[in-house]
Design an enzyme around this catalytic site. Structure first.
Site, mmCIF file in Angstrom:
data_model
loop_
_atom_site.group_PDB
_atom_site.id
_atom_site.type_symbol
_atom_site.label_atom_id
_atom_site.label_comp_id
_atom_site.label_asym_id
_atom_site.label_seq_id
_atom_site.Cartn_x
_atom_site.Cartn_y
_atom_site.Cartn_z
ATOM 1 N N GLU A 171 -2.323 -8.024 8.332
ATOM 2 C CA GLU A 171 -1.455 -8.636 9.339
ATOM 3 C C GLU A 171 -1.121 -10.091 9.025
ATOM 4 O O GLU A 171 -0.883 -10.908 9.918
ATOM 5 C CB GLU A 171 -2.068 -8.515 10.737
ATOM 6 C CG GLU A 171 -2.174 -7.070 11.199
ATOM 7 C CD GLU A 171 -2.647 -6.928 12.635
ATOM 8 O OE1 GLU A 171 -3.271 -7.858 13.182
ATOM 9 O OE2 GLU A 171 -2.371 -5.854 13.210
ATOM 10 N N ARG A 213 -6.098 1.837 3.978
ATOM 11 C CA ARG A 213 -4.979 2.305 3.151
ATOM 12 C C ARG A 213 -4.748 1.432 1.921
ATOM 13 O O ARG A 213 -4.340 1.930 0.877
ATOM 14 C CB ARG A 213 -3.708 2.446 3.984
ATOM 15 C CG ARG A 213 -3.226 1.185 4.652
ATOM 16 C CD ARG A 213 -2.145 1.525 5.697
ATOM 17 N NE ARG A 213 -1.686 0.402 6.458
ATOM 18 C CZ ARG A 213 -2.242 -0.039 7.582
ATOM 19 N NH1 ARG A 213 -3.327 0.549 8.063
ATOM 20 N NH2 ARG A 213 -1.713 -1.058 8.234
ATOM 21 N N HIS A 225 0.835 -1.206 0.000
ATOM 22 C CA HIS A 225 0.000 0.000 0.000
ATOM 23 C C HIS A 225 0.869 1.253 0.000
ATOM 24 O O HIS A 225 2.032 1.236 0.426
ATOM 25 C CB HIS A 225 -0.937 0.012 1.212
ATOM 26 C CG HIS A 225 -0.207 0.100 2.521
ATOM 27 N ND1 HIS A 225 0.321 1.274 3.008
ATOM 28 C CD2 HIS A 225 0.100 -0.858 3.419
ATOM 29 C CE1 HIS A 225 0.919 1.041 4.162
ATOM 30 N NE2 HIS A 225 0.806 -0.253 4.430
#
Length: 172
Positions: A87, A61, A14
């Site tokens: 994550e 994001r 990102h």
């Protein structure tokens, strides 16, 4: 597509995110991120890769990065917003790739570090030109992407299976 079909995985981190008082998952892009995401999209378009599928993390994001980048592509690929990309560990990312349907030839993954860099490193048993040196030197900054080619089914994706064929970072 047969099991020995050449395929490509593009791993896009990102763009630069801001740090307002929100949860990490809800962090929006910073001004620089809103400039870098379309630049990444233009560079993705320059690769000429006709993406069959885009997997995008559900984080704000990553979704904003994809929304700005995809506008630069000649065709919008089918997009799946995948919660497991947020994550994700290296093992989680490999498992996601292994689930990819074999009719997908070229896959774009929009995610986060350290996962994107770790996955690019893990998959790249070989590298073309100076792509590995550039990726190692740059540390996979925001809005960077790596292109990894391999032959075989998605179920066969594992450490060292691919060739790092390209790496790009904005501000490089």
């Amino acid at each position: 597509m047969s099991a020995d079909t050449p395929r490509r995985i593009v791993l896009l981190r990102h763009a630069k995110a801001d740090w307002p008082q929100v949860s990490d998952h809800e962090r929006p892009l910073a001004d620089r991120g809103r400039m870098d995401a379309p630049a990444a999209g233009r560079k993705l378009a320059d690769t000429g890769i006709p993406f069959d599928l885009a997997l995008c993390s559900t984080a704000t994001r990553t979704r904003e990065t994809w929304k700005l980048a995809v506008q630069e592509l000649p065709e919008r690929p089918r997009t799946v917003y995948e919660e497991r990309l947020y994550e994700a560990s290296l093992g989680d990312l490999l498992a996601l790739l292994n689930e990819t349907p074999d009719e997908v030839g070229d896959l774009l993954v929009i995610g986060h570090n350290p996962g994107m860099h770790a996955l690019a490193d893990a998959l790249s048993g070989r590298a073309e030109g100076d792509a590995l040196r550039r990726m190692s030197r740059g540390g996979f900054p925001t809005a960077a992407f790596a292109v990894v080619g391999f032959s075989g089914s998605w179920k066969s994706v594992e450490h060292g299976v691919g060739t790092l064929v390209d790496y790009w970072a904005p501000h490089d």
